[in-house]
Structure formats: structure tokens, C-alpha cells
Design a protein around this motif. Sequence first.
Motif, PDB file in Angstrom:
ATOM      1  N   THR B 210     -23.506 -28.173  -2.650  1.00 57.51           N
ATOM      2  CA  THR B 210     -22.473 -28.467  -3.546  1.00 57.51           C
ATOM      3  C   THR B 210     -21.967 -30.000  -3.177  1.00 57.51           C
ATOM      4  OG1 THR B 210     -21.113 -27.737  -1.396  1.00 57.51           O
ATOM      5  CG2 THR B 210     -21.635 -26.047  -3.343  1.00 57.51           C
ATOM      6  N   ALA B 259     -27.976 -25.939   3.199  1.00 55.04           N
ATOM      7  CA  ALA B 259     -27.132 -26.144   4.344  1.00 55.04           C
ATOM      8  C   ALA B 259     -25.920 -24.845   4.391  1.00 55.04           C
ATOM      9  CB  ALA B 259     -26.363 -27.345   4.125  1.00 55.04           C
ATOM     10  N   PRO B 260     -25.836 -24.186   5.353  1.00 52.76           N
ATOM     11  CA  PRO B 260     -24.673 -23.268   5.231  1.00 52.76           C
ATOM     12  C   PRO B 260     -23.421 -23.619   4.952  1.00 52.76           C
ATOM     13  CG  PRO B 260     -25.821 -23.259   7.470  1.00 52.76           C
ATOM     14  CD  PRO B 260     -26.315 -24.386   6.699  1.00 52.76           C
ATOM     15  N   GLY B 261     -22.728 -22.932   4.094  1.00 50.54           N
ATOM     16  CA  GLY B 261     -21.284 -23.642   3.648  1.00 50.54           C
ATOM     17  C   GLY B 261     -21.666 -24.540   2.728  1.00 50.54           C
ATOM     18  N   GLY B 262     -22.973 -24.721   2.166  1.00 45.03           N
ATOM     19  CA  GLY B 262     -22.945 -25.798   0.992  1.00 45.03           C
ATOM     20  C   GLY B 262     -23.216 -27.289   1.228  1.00 45.03           C
ATOM     21  N   GLU B 268     -19.687 -24.310   9.291  1.00 40.99           N
ATOM     22  CA  GLU B 268     -20.880 -23.281   9.663  1.00 40.99           C
ATOM     23  C   GLU B 268     -21.973 -24.147   9.797  1.00 40.99           C
ATOM     24  OE1 GLU B 268     -18.903 -23.103   6.846  1.00 40.99           O
ATOM     25  OE2 GLU B 268     -18.936 -21.335   5.802  1.00 40.99           O
ATOM     26  N   THR B 416     -21.313 -29.741  -8.782  1.00 34.72           N
ATOM     27  CA  THR B 416     -21.192 -28.328  -9.115  1.00 34.72           C
ATOM     28  C   THR B 416     -22.286 -27.676  -9.869  1.00 34.72           C
ATOM     29  OG1 THR B 416     -20.051 -29.081 -11.229  1.00 34.72           O
ATOM     30  CG2 THR B 416     -18.633 -28.528  -9.623  1.00 34.72           C
ATOM     31  N   PHE B 420     -26.997 -27.040  -6.911  1.00 35.56           N
ATOM     32  CA  PHE B 420     -26.899 -25.470  -6.890  1.00 35.56           C
ATOM     33  C   PHE B 420     -28.128 -24.948  -7.706  1.00 35.56           C
ATOM     34  CE2 PHE B 420     -25.296 -21.353  -7.256  1.00 35.56           C
ATOM     35  CZ  PHE B 420     -24.941 -21.151  -5.946  1.00 35.56           C
ATOM     36  N   GLN B 421     -28.288 -25.247  -9.017  1.00 31.77           N
ATOM     37  CA  GLN B 421     -29.196 -24.562  -9.949  1.00 31.77           C
ATOM     38  C   GLN B 421     -30.519 -24.885  -9.474  1.00 31.77           C
ATOM     39  OE1 GLN B 421     -28.004 -26.118 -13.821  1.00 31.77           O
ATOM     40  NE2 GLN B 421     -26.089 -24.586 -14.089  1.00 31.77           N
TER      41      GLN B 421
END
Lengths: 317, 441
Positions: B210, B259-262, B268, B416, B420-421
Motif C-alpha cells: 500500500t 509487509a504486514p500492515g501493508g 505490525e 492503492t 496490491f494487484q
Amino acid sequence: MKTDAVAASTPTTPSTPMRTNPVRRLLYSRGIAPYVFVLPFVLSFLIFFAYPVFSTVVMSFQEVLPGQTRFIGWDNYRHLWNDSFFTALRNNTRYTFWTLLILIPLPLVLAVFLNSKAMRWSGFFRSALFIPSLTSVVVAGTIFRLVFGQTDVAVMNMLRHAFGFETINWLAKSSTGMLVLVVLATWRYAGVNLIYFLSGLQSIPSDLYESAEIDGANKWNKFWRITVPLLKPVTIYVVTISIYGGYAMFTESFMLWSGNHSPNDIGLTMLGYIYREGIEKNELGFGSAIGLALLAFLLAVNVVQLKFFGLFKKEED
Amino acid sequence: MRKALTIAGAYLLTGALLLSACSGGGNEAGSSGGGGNSSDGSKSSSPTKLVFWTFNELHQKFFEKMAANWNQAHSDMPIKLEATTFPYEDTHSKLLVALQSGTGAPDLADIEISKIGNFLKGEPQLVPLNDIVEPEEGNLVMSRLDNYAKDGNYYGIDYHVGAEVIYYNKEILDQAGVNPDDIKTWDDFEKAGKQVLDKTGKPMTTLETTDQWSFWPLVAQHGSDFLDKDGNVILNNAANLEVLTYLQKLVKEKVAVLAPGGGHHAEEYYGMMNQGGAAAVWMPMWYMGRFTDYMPDLKGKILIRPTPVFKEGEMRSSGMGGTGTVITNQSKNKELAKKFLEYAKISKEGNIEIWRDLGFDPIRTDVWGDPAMKESNKFTDYFGDQIFEDLLKLKDEIAPVNIKEKTPAVSDVVKTKVMFQALNDLKDPKQVLDDAAASIK
């Protein structure tokens, strides 16, 4: 004083020399007083509502830049035809649909229970259910984000573990993200709708129920034939504000995804989109166009809904 | 009836008069405050008020410290700095609205690099800073100032170069038998990553889904960018596709995890890295502060190295992120604000303070070799005292990026959708980039 009043009420004789104080005459005039009393409202309406609306309409046809604002015709409206706009509209529509489906029947049933004399502790439950709506959305959203976190130790994932399911990332998928939004809305707004329905219930005369009992009606019949129909005005009101609230939702999504950027725009709402285009990308003109499109859309939805409820028809019987 | 109307009109007018009287009073109070300031300036007795908005509390502390230093050095023109920290989005929104409407802006403000495009649209409502920038041109990393420039005017002064580096966890690499100095190219990195995964079961690195810091630096170092020199979108060109495909491959091979949390700024994520969750992460120099503050257990275990390259001869670093301090055209003390800004962020002592206080790589390269940079502070304690010796070797290999009016829009779609995709949904990178580029108008 009396003479003033008389003088004021006989304005048809302007030729008579009036020695009375014109200011006093003005102050005691019955014709003018109403205007004075509504003046603060009219002024604040004009300054803080009518002017901004007018200005929004103008801006929606402009490219608004410092020192270089210019009219660009319908360009802003043409740009509305894009994925993000429809994503936002779809998200809001889904959210509104689910909140209507849950936040109308659930508070209605709860209100009936709380209104019943057989219910114990009803005062306590009333406040317990209402308290969430007093919390700030910012705080509630943050807590929900942590509760629905993606780690193994987030509350909801631990709940899943208890049932033998594995950890999931709640806020990364469209379906679970919407679920979290709806759960948050239910937790927060059930109490408000409950209060509306309660007040509606208390205005239903109890003799209706008594005569129904004499006629041998059971509980279900009483609920379905008396309570629900007589709550119609309240229901219409709640549905209307729920639709409006559903499409105006912003803070919940903003807090859950800690900002206006959710993966794949799964949390993008119409207001979030206005904010993104208008402020984050400095396209105030385009932002205005989105706002007006939302207004038109909402008006249409509300008209359809009110027609569906028969609000425009004259009362039958 | 007509009379009633005229009288109503009279009432309206009186009301309007009353209202305008009120606002007049407000203006008067405001202007008297301002007037007081300027006259004080000439009398050189009581300090001139300068208002500063930022979104980073550390920046506020830095400026407050510099204001105190300034007052010691310039007793003839003292200032009183009124600094406020707002949340990130709010700082930019408030400033944008204030500049758009022509009232309510502060004297000085911080604008983050991905937001500057908004402020350069139309006629910038900011003061050109050429007369304080140009005399020092030879000592400054000018590509960092170009980010805040339009039509030959410089509008903002950055805090740092933001040189991209890669942070290796020495402990994990030792366990896997990998020597970080042998990793020259991204192919080497991938091989080493597989070795780490085999030997330790840990991923080589983490990628953001993100945010843009896993993608943008590699794009810039591969000779490409999101926008070209003229501000046109080139997000979906061949070089960018190559980078994104490489990142996706790392994920598929499990050499990299998401990455955890984006992103690399989530709670995280800090927790995971602090426990030795991955062997490396590439982030700009300013990320050092996150290690010292949020990952204390890695102290002494982190090696800072130049990032690998796709082809021999490509640049091994890039200037990433950044925040420019600007002066708004609503300031009543533009000249004084300019002098103060020069002192705080362009002068040698200012740049040394930026390192000491903020742990940033300052934009003045002539201080990088300064003995002051070797003084021990929390960063040298954590990473060792050779930080700037390594950085000096990279001095001419810092790839610039093009910051243009469309930067906020591109950055938005990368944050965004693209990352992510491509990395979470594992969609075809070409499709992802083409869709993203098409969505920017």
C-alpha cells in the motif's frame, strides 16, 4: 406607546405629520417583526448554505487553480465516467443496502422487546445499546481496525482460531472489508434507530392492543397488524436518513484503512472520492462535479424510495 | 405592503452593517497584530512572529531548536517561531485551502514531496527561493531542489537527499552463509534470497503493498520513472514492467513476503522485523530513524549497503521521498522568513544539525565529509560511524526522480492499485500497469 401602535397600524395616511420617533415605530411594527425574527436564520442560510451551493455549481464547470481559474464547460462531468467513481458508488450502494437490511429490522425488534412491560432491566439495555452512538467514530474506527487486524492475535482472528479457521486479512478483501464496515455501522447506529422506534412505539395507543386481544389476536398478529403499520411514518424517516447516511459515509472507512487509501479502493466512498480529487489532488472543480452528481443521485434514490412507501399518495381510508 | 418591504430592506441593511462591523473589527485586530510585528522588526527589540506548519513532530523540534540558535546569532532581528504539527493529510489540506482562498496561511510550511504537485499547479502561491539557493548551487544536491521547482523558480528546501540504500540483517545473512558485498545485481539478490530461504526458512526481504517505496527507487535506478521530464505518464513503460515483474517473481518464489500492515511504516511490520523476520529491506536513508526508534533489538546487526542494480553501470541509489519547507506569499515577513530558512536548511551548521537531530542525509554534500558527521549519536551507535563514508561513494550515483503536477495522481494509483494487484492479487503486471496508466487523466 399606544399612539405609536395606532400610527403604525394606519399607514394609509402618510400625509399626517408624525412627530413620533421613526425608530420606535419601526421596532413596534407588527408587519416587520416576523422578518426580523427569521432574519438570523435566513442570513445564515444564505451565507453558509446557499452561497456555497451556488459556488459549488459554478466551480463544477471550472478548473480551479490559484490565479488561473477558468471555465472548461462540461469537462468535469465528462470525467465522472471512470472506474473510481463507479467503485465509490458501488461501495456506498452495497453499504447502504446492508445497513438498511440490518439496521431497520434489528432495532425495530429490539425496540418492541424494550417497550414490553415483561422486559426486565429495559432502562439499562436502552442506555447500553445507545452508548456506542455517543462514541467518536474516530475512536470506534481505530478500535475496530485493531479488532479486525490481520495478525494472529487480533481479536476476530483469535475467534476464528477457536472455531478451527485460520487467520485472514479482514481489511484486504472487498467482502470482508464490507463486513467490517457493516458490523461497525450496526454497533454504532442500532441504538439511534432503536430510540426512533421506541418513541414511535410509545405513541401507539394501548387500547388498540387491548381490543385486538379481545378479538383473540396473538402476539405475532399484534406485531404484524398493529405495530408495524403504525410505525410506518417512523420507518420512512429512518429509511430516508439511513439512505442518506449510507451514501454520506466517510469517517468509518477513513479510520478503518487509516487514511483514504484502501487496497484496490475497497473502502473508497463517494465522500472519500470527493476528498481525494478535490483536496488530495487539488481538483476542486472535479470534486464539485462529483458532489453534485452525488446530490442528483441521492435525490433520485430518495424520490423513488418515498414513492415506493406511498408518501406522495394521499392517506387512504 | 411596499412600505413593509422597504422597512424589511432597512433591517437587512442594518443587519449587514452590524455584521460587516464585526468582521471589520476582526480585520483590524488581525492587521494591528501584523503591523505590530513589522514595526517591531525595524525597532529590533521584540521578536517577529513566524508561523510554521508541519506534519512531523521531529521537524517541529528541529525548527524550534534552529530558531533558538538563530536568536543567539542574530540578536538584531530575533524571531518567535510558532510551530504546529498537524496530521499528514490535514497539513496539506489546510495549507491548500488557505492558499487557494488567499487567507489564513502560515509563513513557513512543510510540503511532502508527493503533495508538492498540488501546490505548483496554476500560479504557485509560494515565494521563489532562488536568491538563497543559487549562491550555494555547487554544494547542494540540486536534483533535490528541482523537485520543488517550476519555471526556473525554486519553491522548497528539502531536509535530506533520501538516498536509497539496502539494510541487511547481518545475523540472518551469516546464518545462511551469504556475504552482502557479493550481492551486486538483483539476480545476485534473488540467488542469495533463495539461499537464505533454504538455510534459515526466512524470507530475504519484504515488499510494500500500500505504499510506493518498494517500487519507485528500483524504477528510478533502472533509468525510468513514473513521469517523464515533461510530466507525461510513463508508468507502464518496459523498464517499469521489468521491475514490477521482478518484484512479483520474488513474491512467487517466497524470497519476498508482503509487509504486514501493508507497508514499511506499520506497527505490525516493525514488530516482525525487530524479531528478525526478514534478512533485508530497501528503504531510503531516512528510514534509519525507524530502526533506532522502533526496532531496538537489531542494534549493531544492520549493515547499510548500496542497492543492487539490474544492469552493471546503473545507479546504485536514488533520491526518495522528501519534504520541502516553503514560504507562502501570505507571509508578512518574507525576507526574514527567507533568511531564517536559509540558516536552518541551507547553511552548513543547519545541515549538520539536520544530521545530528533528525538522522537525515543532508542536502549539502560538503558536510558529508565533515568531522561532525562522525560524532557519536544514536545513529552511529546503532549503525556504526562509517555511514557517511559509504554515502560519499554513492554521491554521483543518486538517480533523480521527476516530481510534476501529476505526481499526486500517480502516487495515489500506485499506492492503492498497482502494488496490491501485482503483489497481493498476483495479477499480470503488464495489465496492472496499463490499467493504472490509463486511469490517470
